[in-house]
Design an enzyme around this catalytic site. Structure first.
Site, mmCIF file in Angstrom:
data_model
loop_
_atom_site.group_PDB
_atom_site.id
_atom_site.type_symbol
_atom_site.label_atom_id
_atom_site.label_comp_id
_atom_site.label_asym_id
_atom_site.label_seq_id
_atom_site.Cartn_x
_atom_site.Cartn_y
_atom_site.Cartn_z
ATOM 1 N N ASP A 35 111.476 34.658 -26.456
ATOM 2 C CA ASP A 35 111.469 33.676 -25.373
ATOM 3 C C ASP A 35 111.776 34.444 -24.089
ATOM 4 O OD1 ASP A 35 112.099 31.778 -23.425
ATOM 5 O OD2 ASP A 35 113.030 30.400 -24.844
ATOM 6 N N ARG A 54 91.281 17.391 -25.507
ATOM 7 C CA ARG A 54 92.447 17.781 -26.315
ATOM 8 C C ARG A 54 92.214 19.166 -26.914
ATOM 9 N NH1 ARG A 54 92.263 16.649 -31.155
ATOM 10 N NH2 ARG A 54 91.700 14.459 -31.028
HETATM 11 C C1 LIG Z 1 113.894 25.325 -20.380
HETATM 12 C C2 LIG Z 1 113.854 26.332 -21.469
HETATM 13 C C3 LIG Z 1 113.177 26.064 -22.670
HETATM 14 C C4 LIG Z 1 112.523 24.725 -22.962
HETATM 15 O O1 LIG Z 1 111.436 24.468 -22.167
HETATM 16 P P1 LIG Z 1 110.970 23.005 -21.710
HETATM 17 O O2 LIG Z 1 109.823 23.274 -20.823
HETATM 18 O O3 LIG Z 1 112.155 22.351 -21.049
HETATM 19 O O4 LIG Z 1 110.608 22.269 -22.968
HETATM 20 C C5 LIG Z 1 113.135 27.064 -23.625
HETATM 21 N N1 LIG Z 1 113.735 28.262 -23.430
HETATM 22 C C6 LIG Z 1 114.406 28.544 -22.298
HETATM 23 C C7 LIG Z 1 115.047 29.877 -22.147
HETATM 24 C C8 LIG Z 1 114.491 27.589 -21.278
HETATM 25 O O5 LIG Z 1 115.174 27.873 -20.162
#
Ligand SMILES: *Cc1c(COP(=O)(O)O)cnc(C)c1O
Length: 380
Positions: free
Chosen positions: A179, A53
């Site tokens: 992101d 972990r």
């Molecule tokens: C899919 C996605 C997420 C979330 O990710 P998961 O792996 O599904 O938890 C976050 N940001 C964007 C832009 C995404 O396309």
């Protein structure tokens, strides 16, 4: 400086974090399933691993590779993209203020509003394409500015350097996070634009084969939210399995070439849809009339594999186009080899501001002529 950081991204993608297995000479890394690691006689862990972990060789290899691909200092991988968002939000204090995009990935609203609804956080959802508006949204209590570019599903483009600069000017207490899931480290380097940390849903392009869920956080420099995210990973325990890490790292071998092909295919599909009579609008940052075109051309190496378009007509017209597709698969998610089509408004539910006649495409690795032919027959 690591040797790989002097090299081109294709080389980094294949070599960073990898090493020949010293016990067998295996070129492809073994999957380390052991949950526990031997101590030396003096009680130390000479190879750096104690319990899986807290750290695992496959996870460490993936983290090293992602840190190098982004040009970051360190990286953490999690069991999903949203586990990254959860770890970051969890690191904030009651009363802290977040600025996030008004069109942010819906899951972040769920994390802030539902998972941490009791945490006493305050959030302003702002239009990130308007830096003056973002500046106006800041408060003395702002600790986190979240950006996502290109965004979902209208492919809005945020000027990362502008956001990083205004955050730095406003307060040393603000951490900026981008992101970068849609762009990947191949097309965009938020850390070079002055953004503090980048996150990815590695479920998408980085894994690249629609067969593993995961997330990553990469930081440019030491900061308290990264350290708290590390604690959330190790002690909160949202860790990816060794096999998940292995699959994700295997995906990265081909990431630069895949992303280039996704981008070339998407540009061709976008240009074609743009000229189609049954299409009302196309949202792709690689089209010169897209509002984010100039920033994207400066900020990105190519425009990526995601686009959306609005069918002439109402919701039913869009649903019919999706229903008639043969090659495009009706499914959510993105970034894999198969092309996918999705009616976003029905996924997002009644509160959505996404146009009802909009369809989102994740352009895969098929030949673009076949993709265009499929859309032509579906558009009728
Ligand atoms: C899919 C996605 C997420 C979330 O990710 P998961 O792996 O599904 O938890 C976050 N940001 C964007 C832009 C995404 O396309």
């Amino acid at each position: 400086m690591k040797i790989e950081s002097l090299m081109k991204i294709e080389t980094v993608a294949v070599h960073a974090g990898r090493r020949i297995d010293p016990s067998t000479g295996a070129v492809t890394p073994p999957i380390h399933l052991s949950t526990t690691f031997e101590r030396s006689a003096d009680g130390e862990y000479p190879l750096g691993f104690s319990y899986s972990r807290e750290g695992n060789p496959n996870r460490r290899a993936l983290e090293e590779c992602l840190a190098e691909l982004e040009g970051g200092k360190d990286a953490l991988v999690f069991s999903s993209g949203l586990a990254v968002a959860t770890a970051l939000v969890q690191g904030l204090e009651p009363g802290d203020h977040i600025v996030a995009p008004d069109d942010v990935y819906w899951g972040l609203r769920k994390v802030i509003g539902d998972v941490f609804g009791k945490a006493g956080l305050e959030t302003t959802y702002a239009d990130m394409t308007d830096p003056d508006g973002v500046r106006a949204a800041l408060k003395p209590s702002t600790r986190l500015i979240w950006v996502e570019t290109p965004s979902n599903p209208l492919m809005k483009v945020t000027d990362l350097a502008a956001i990083a600069t205004l955050a730095r000017q406003a307060s040393p207490n603000i951490v900026t996070v981008c992101d970068g899931t849609f762009a990947t480290p191949i097309l965009q380097h938020p850390l070079d634009c002055g953004i503090d940390m980048v996150c990815h849903s590695t479920t998408k392009y980085i894994g690249g084969h629609s067969d593993v869920v995961g997330g990553a956080l990469i930081t440019r420099h030491d900061n308290y939210l990264f350290e708290r995210a590390r604690r959330a990973q190790r002690y909160g325990g949202a860790v990816p399995s060794p096999f998940d890490c292995w699959l994700t790292l295997r995906g990265i071998d081909t990431l630069p070439y895949r992303v280039r092909a996704h981008s070339e295919n998407a540009l061709r599909v976008a240009r074609h849809l743009k000229m189609h009579d049954a299409v009302e609008a196309v949202h792709y940052p690689g089209l010169p009339d897209h509002p984010g075109y100039e920033i994207a051309a400066r900020q990105m190496a190519a425009f990526g594999g995601m686009l959306s378009f609005q069918v002439a007509g109402m919701r039913e017209a869009a649903m019919n186009v999706a229903a008639r597709c043969r090659l495009f698969i009706r499914a959510t998610s993105l970034g894999g080899a198969h092309s996918l089509i999705e009616h976003r408004a029905s996924v997002e539910g009644p509160q959505t501001r996404t146009p009802q006649n909009l369809l989102r495409l994740s352009i895969g690795l098929e030949h673009p002529d076949d993709l265009i032919a499929d859309l032509n027959q579906a558009l009728g």
